[in-house]
Design an enzyme around this catalytic site. Structure first.
Site, PDB file in Angstrom:
ATOM      1  N   HIS A  18       0.847  -1.205   0.000  1.00 22.51           N
ATOM      2  CA  HIS A  18       0.000   0.000   0.000  1.00 22.51           C
ATOM      3  C   HIS A  18       0.882   1.255   0.000  1.00 22.51           C
ATOM      4  CE1 HIS A  18      -3.135  -2.590   2.287  1.00 22.51           C
ATOM      5  NE2 HIS A  18      -3.642  -2.363   1.091  1.00 22.51           N
ATOM      6  N   LYS A  42     -16.737  -6.891   6.220  1.00 22.11           N
ATOM      7  CA  LYS A  42     -15.654  -7.664   6.825  1.00 22.11           C
ATOM      8  C   LYS A  42     -15.473  -7.208   8.273  1.00 22.11           C
ATOM      9  CE  LYS A  42     -12.910  -7.145   2.602  1.00 22.11           C
ATOM     10  NZ  LYS A  42     -11.701  -6.465   2.113  1.00 22.11           N
ATOM     11  N   SER A 129      -2.910  -7.630   3.072  1.00 19.96           N
ATOM     12  CA  SER A 129      -3.166  -7.470   4.513  1.00 19.96           C
ATOM     13  C   SER A 129      -3.639  -8.794   5.093  1.00 19.96           C
ATOM     14  CB  SER A 129      -4.242  -6.413   4.754  1.00 19.96           C
ATOM     15  OG  SER A 129      -3.845  -5.184   4.240  1.00 19.96           O
TER      16      SER A 129
HETATM   17  O1  PNS Z   1      -9.110  -2.748   0.179  1.00 22.95           O
HETATM   18  P1  PNS Z   1     -10.430  -3.258  -0.299  1.00 22.95           P
HETATM   19  O2  PNS Z   1     -11.172  -3.915   0.838  1.00 22.95           O
HETATM   20  O3  PNS Z   1     -10.296  -4.154  -1.493  1.00 22.95           O
HETATM   21  O4  PNS Z   1     -11.272  -1.973  -0.752  1.00 22.95           O
HETATM   22  C1  PNS Z   1     -12.558  -2.099  -1.285  1.00 22.95           C
HETATM   23  C2  PNS Z   1     -13.260  -0.746  -1.431  1.00 22.95           C
HETATM   24  C3  PNS Z   1     -13.221   0.037  -0.139  1.00 22.95           C
HETATM   25  C4  PNS Z   1     -12.552   0.084  -2.501  1.00 22.95           C
HETATM   26  C5  PNS Z   1     -14.721  -1.017  -1.879  1.00 22.95           C
HETATM   27  O5  PNS Z   1     -15.280  -1.977  -1.036  1.00 22.95           O
HETATM   28  C6  PNS Z   1     -15.610   0.229  -1.880  1.00 22.95           C
HETATM   29  O6  PNS Z   1     -15.437   1.099  -2.674  1.00 22.95           O
HETATM   30  N1  PNS Z   1     -16.575   0.287  -0.946  1.00 22.95           N
HETATM   31  C7  PNS Z   1     -17.465   1.420  -0.761  1.00 22.95           C
HETATM   32  C8  PNS Z   1     -18.905   1.096  -1.150  1.00 22.95           C
HETATM   33  C9  PNS Z   1     -19.097   1.244  -2.645  1.00 22.95           C
HETATM   34  O7  PNS Z   1     -18.929   2.288  -3.212  1.00 22.95           O
HETATM   35  N2  PNS Z   1     -19.494   0.122  -3.283  1.00 22.95           N
HETATM   36  C10 PNS Z   1     -19.695   0.044  -4.711  1.00 22.95           C
HETATM   37  C11 PNS Z   1     -18.412  -0.309  -5.433  1.00 22.95           C
HETATM   38  S1  PNS Z   1     -18.651  -0.503  -7.149  1.00 22.95           S
END
Ligand code: PNS
Length: 161
Positions: A18, A42, A129
């Site tokens: 990261h 999660k 992670s």
């Molecule tokens: O590090 P991660 O867990 O892979 O990150 C995932 C993240 C935070 C980028 C994704 O879960 C997200 O954008 N969540 C916010 C809710 C949202 O906008 N959902 C629609 C995505 S198309």
């Protein structure tokens, strides 16, 4: 015009992969906002506050990088902070399918926001992670995978669990 980018994720905890991506992004964009998702399905090991503290520690010397958290839709957050770019890291082909789906969905949700995929240094292409937590939990060494402060916090968190 200033280009602001949001680097979203769980960061539970931040890894050297990261950090590598944050450094690369900071060199490309005027401002980088590292945004921790707070309303995730999660169950995280670290609280949002702990994750923010760890991130703040590692980005301390990067003057155009800030750390925040967000809840709700990512594109809404990106627009709210005046950013136009979402940064996502792609480590291997296996990441691509999920990332493509999210990027295209985000584009459908907001045509003003562009997703930029970035590659971390190849030495971090196997790092996550999830694996770091698993290795630490099972007594393996995570030295070199996470910043020193994170390594310390991870060890003490798991010892008391
Ligand atoms: O590090 P991660 O867990 O892979 O990150 C995932 C993240 C935070 C980028 C994704 O879960 C997200 O954008 N969540 C916010 C809710 C949202 O906008 N959902 C629609 C995505 S198309």
């Amino acid at each position: 015009m200033e280009t602001r980018a949001v680097y979203p994720g769980s960061f539970d905890p931040v890894t050297n992969g990261h950090l590598d991506l944050i450094q690369r992004s900071a060199a490309l964009f005027d401002k980088v906002i590292v945004a921790i998702l707070s309303n995730t399905e999660k169950i995280p090991l670290f609280t949002v506050e702990e994750r923010a503290e760890m991130l703040e520690e590692v980005v301390r010397d990067l003057k155009n990088v800030s750390v925040t958290s967000f809840a709700g839709l990512l594109v809404d957050y990106v627009e709210r902070v005046g950013a136009s770019v979402i940064i996502r890291g792609i480590r291997a082909v296996s990441d691509y399918e999920y990332e493509l789906q999210m990027a295209l969905m985000n584009r459908r949700l907001s045509s003003k926001v562009e997703t930029v995929f970035m590659l971390p240094a190849e030495s971090y292409s196997f790092l996550s992670s999830k694996l770091v937590k698993e290795i630490a939990q099972l007594g393996g060494s995570i030295h070199g995978f996470v910043p020193a402060d994170v390594e310390k916090r991870l060890c003490s968190k798991l010892r008391i669990k």
